[in-house]
Design a protein around this motif. Structure first.
Motif, PDB file in Angstrom:
ATOM      1  N   ARG A 144      72.847  11.598  -4.381  1.00 10.81           N
ATOM      2  CA  ARG A 144      73.351  10.880  -3.349  1.00 10.81           C
ATOM      3  C   ARG A 144      74.899  11.851  -3.515  1.00 10.81           C
ATOM      4  NH1 ARG A 144      71.211   5.726  -1.476  1.00 10.81           N
ATOM      5  NH2 ARG A 144      73.390   4.908  -1.209  1.00 10.81           N
ATOM      6  N   HIS A 145      75.491  11.986  -4.465  1.00  6.50           N
ATOM      7  CA  HIS A 145      76.830  12.662  -3.694  1.00  6.50           C
ATOM      8  C   HIS A 145      76.956  13.550  -3.428  1.00  6.50           C
ATOM      9  CE1 HIS A 145      80.580  13.777  -5.104  1.00  6.50           C
ATOM     10  NE2 HIS A 145      80.553  15.348  -4.806  1.00  6.50           N
ATOM     11  N   GLU A 146      75.972  15.009  -3.856  1.00  2.83           N
ATOM     12  CA  GLU A 146      75.993  16.045  -2.956  1.00  2.83           C
ATOM     13  C   GLU A 146      75.249  15.869  -1.087  1.00  2.83           C
ATOM     14  OE1 GLU A 146      76.783  18.223  -3.655  1.00  2.83           O
ATOM     15  OE2 GLU A 146      77.244  17.255  -5.942  1.00  2.83           O
ATOM     16  N   GLY A 170      90.496  12.354  -6.223  1.00  7.21           N
ATOM     17  CA  GLY A 170      89.939  12.173  -5.662  1.00  7.21           C
ATOM     18  C   GLY A 170      88.445  11.918  -6.031  1.00  7.21           C
ATOM     19  N   TYR A 171      87.712  12.327  -6.860  1.00  4.19           N
ATOM     20  CA  TYR A 171      86.817  12.016  -7.381  1.00  4.19           C
ATOM     21  C   TYR A 171      87.472  10.619  -7.891  1.00  4.19           C
ATOM     22  CZ  TYR A 171      84.702  16.949  -7.366  1.00  4.19           C
ATOM     23  OH  TYR A 171      83.990  18.025  -7.065  1.00  4.19           O
ATOM     24  N   ASN A 172      87.737  10.497  -8.509  1.00  2.00           N
ATOM     25  CA  ASN A 172      88.038   9.245  -9.605  1.00  2.00           C
ATOM     26  C   ASN A 172      88.314   8.086  -8.476  1.00  2.00           C
ATOM     27  OD1 ASN A 172      90.812   9.794  -8.634  1.00  2.00           O
ATOM     28  ND2 ASN A 172      91.478  10.049 -10.475  1.00  2.00           N
ATOM     29  N   PHE A 216      75.762  13.156   0.371  1.00  2.00           N
ATOM     30  CA  PHE A 216      77.568  12.727   1.253  1.00  2.00           C
ATOM     31  C   PHE A 216      78.039  13.882   1.629  1.00  2.00           C
ATOM     32  CE2 PHE A 216      81.316  12.373   2.618  1.00  2.00           C
ATOM     33  CZ  PHE A 216      81.328  10.581   3.717  1.00  2.00           C
ATOM     34  N   HIS A 217      77.636  15.308   1.009  1.00  6.40           N
ATOM     35  CA  HIS A 217      78.402  16.414   1.313  1.00  6.40           C
ATOM     36  C   HIS A 217      78.065  17.064   2.612  1.00  6.40           C
ATOM     37  CE1 HIS A 217      81.582  16.679  -1.222  1.00  6.40           C
ATOM     38  NE2 HIS A 217      80.783  17.204  -2.140  1.00  6.40           N
ATOM     39  N   PHE A 218      76.112  16.958   2.868  1.00  7.21           N
ATOM     40  CA  PHE A 218      75.518  17.041   3.540  1.00  7.21           C
ATOM     41  C   PHE A 218      75.331  16.469   5.251  1.00  7.21           C
ATOM     42  CE2 PHE A 218      71.053  15.313   5.802  1.00  7.21           C
ATOM     43  CZ  PHE A 218      71.130  17.642   6.823  1.00  7.21           C
ATOM     44  N   GLU A 238      86.705  13.613   0.922  1.00  9.04           N
ATOM     45  CA  GLU A 238      85.408  13.676   1.107  1.00  9.04           C
ATOM     46  C   GLU A 238      84.589  13.388  -0.508  1.00  9.04           C
ATOM     47  OE1 GLU A 238      84.375  16.742   3.879  1.00  9.04           O
ATOM     48  OE2 GLU A 238      82.120  17.282   2.401  1.00  9.04           O
ATOM     49  N   GLU A 239      85.450  13.735  -1.570  1.00  4.34           N
ATOM     50  CA  GLU A 239      84.862  13.802  -2.962  1.00  4.34           C
ATOM     51  C   GLU A 239      84.776  11.883  -3.061  1.00  4.34           C
ATOM     52  OE1 GLU A 239      83.528  15.486  -4.151  1.00  4.34           O
ATOM     53  OE2 GLU A 239      83.845  18.051  -3.588  1.00  4.34           O
ATOM     54  N   ALA A 240      85.866  11.501  -3.386  1.00  6.02           N
ATOM     55  CA  ALA A 240      86.096  10.153  -3.419  1.00  6.02           C
ATOM     56  C   ALA A 240      84.546   9.333  -2.376  1.00  6.02           C
ATOM     57  CB  ALA A 240      86.893   9.669  -2.520  1.00  6.02           C
ATOM     58  N   THR A 293      81.521  15.563 -10.732  1.00  5.79           N
ATOM     59  CA  THR A 293      80.325  14.882  -9.850  1.00  5.79           C
ATOM     60  C   THR A 293      79.480  16.459  -9.247  1.00  5.79           C
ATOM     61  OG1 THR A 293      80.302  12.475  -9.477  1.00  5.79           O
ATOM     62  CG2 THR A 293      78.015  13.386  -9.000  1.00  5.79           C
ATOM     63  N   ASP A 294      80.843  17.336  -9.288  1.00  4.93           N
ATOM     64  CA  ASP A 294      80.062  18.751  -8.604  1.00  4.93           C
ATOM     65  C   ASP A 294      79.704  19.428 -10.356  1.00  4.93           C
ATOM     66  OD1 ASP A 294      79.641  17.988  -5.820  1.00  4.93           O
ATOM     67  OD2 ASP A 294      81.663  17.664  -5.807  1.00  4.93           O
ATOM     68  N   ALA A 295      79.553  19.467 -10.832  1.00  3.21           N
ATOM     69  CA  ALA A 295      79.090  20.369 -11.574  1.00  3.21           C
ATOM     70  C   ALA A 295      78.224  19.967 -12.259  1.00  3.21           C
ATOM     71  CB  ALA A 295      80.188  19.554 -13.420  1.00  3.21           C
TER      72      ALA A 295
END
Ligand SMILES: [Zn+2]
Length: 286
Positions: free
Chosen positions: A104-106, A183-185, A108-110, A145-147, A46-48
């Motif tokens: 929303r993905h980003e 992780g992402y998957n 979560f990193h926040f 974290e990516e998951a 997603t971070d692409a």
């Protein structure tokens, strides 16, 4: 700061010229020389499509960065089912779903950085920078974290007014996530509420374990979920959001974006109150 609960609905509106269709979007993306979307998804996840720059690093503006190209790519390649018979409305929804998903993905990193900052405030020792380095796998990111970021993204389609449409959008995103790197998957595994909460707690202890401190919070008795301001409804209003139109794609297509700020001055009218009362006690908090 306004303490009202953050709205879970997307905050970006897209105004699309009626003559624009998906074919033109694909052509515009092709002209940017963007590579194979599926290949990019397999390698970067997603971070692409957007990224988060932490407030612990002061070399650039911190915040959530949304790539206009990423939004258009996700809309064209992931949300490829029909959501409305009206072409412009269909496209508008797809762009909104794509922007909402990436945001929303980003976000979560926040939330994860806020959690780390709370460890730092509680213990007086540094956490975030060291943990980011230590927890990174060979791929260069923290898999857990990516998951969870992808799970938070997938959990975010409850606002869609039509249940069927929300489910279809989520299904498309799940397929997209399953093709992502390690992780992402695993995002879909953390979608159930109890798994998501447990995953957030584990991530908080993963960060804590990397700290150089004399005292460690006891696992099992300390509720590490408390370190997140609210992992179930992340308050994106506290984080700068930057929309980057690389290559001027939105300008070229004539698509205008607007951020919704605070909707103020809403008052319940007496006619609405009467209609609400007629629905019975199940719909009223009185
Ligand atoms: Zn991420």
């Amino acid at each position: 700061m306004d303490e009202a609960p953050v709205d879970d609905e997307p905050s970006i509106i897209f105004e699309i010229p009626p003559e624009i269709d998906e074919r033109q979007i694909r052509e515009a993306l092709g002209r940017t020389g963007s590579g194979d979307f599926e290949r990019m998804n397999e390698v970067t996840g997603t971070d692409a499509l957007g990224w988060y720059f932490p407030f612990h690093c002061q070399m650039a503006q911190h915040g959530i960065y949304l790539s206009a190209k990423g939004i258009l790519e996700l809309a064209a390649h992931c949300f490829n089912r029909k959501y409305s018979e009206d072409q412009t409305e269909d496209l508008r929804r797809k762009l909104q779903y794509a922007a909402h998903a990436i945001l929303r993905h980003e976000a979560f990193h926040f939330a994860a950085e806020c959690m780390a900052a709370n460890w730092e405030l509680a213990t007086g020792a540094a956490c975030y920078i060291r943990a980011r380095t230590q927890l990174r796998g060979s791929a260069g990111y923290i898999e857990q974290e990516e998951a969870l970021a992808n799970a938070y993204m997938l959990r975010g389609f409850r606002w869609v007014s039509s249940v069927t449409e929300g489910a279809r959008a989520t299904q498309s995103l799940k397929l997209y996530v399953k093709g992502q790197p390690s992780g992402y998957n695993r995002g879909p595994d953390y979608v159930p509420a109890h798994r998501y909460e447990l995953g957030c707690k584990e991530l908080a202890f993963d960060y804590h374990r990397q700290m150089v401190v004399q005292w460690f919070a006891p696992r099992g008795t300390f509720d590490s979920a408390l370190l997140y301001p609210n992992a179930n409804r992340i308050d994106w209003r506290r984080c700068p959001i930057l929309l980057l139109d690389e290559g001027g794609l939105l300008t070229e297509l004539g698509i205008v974006t607007r951020f919704i700020g605070t909707v103020a001055g809403i008052a319940e009218s007496s006619s609405f109150a009467k209609q609400l009362a007629r629905l019975g006690s199940g719909y009223s908090d009185k």
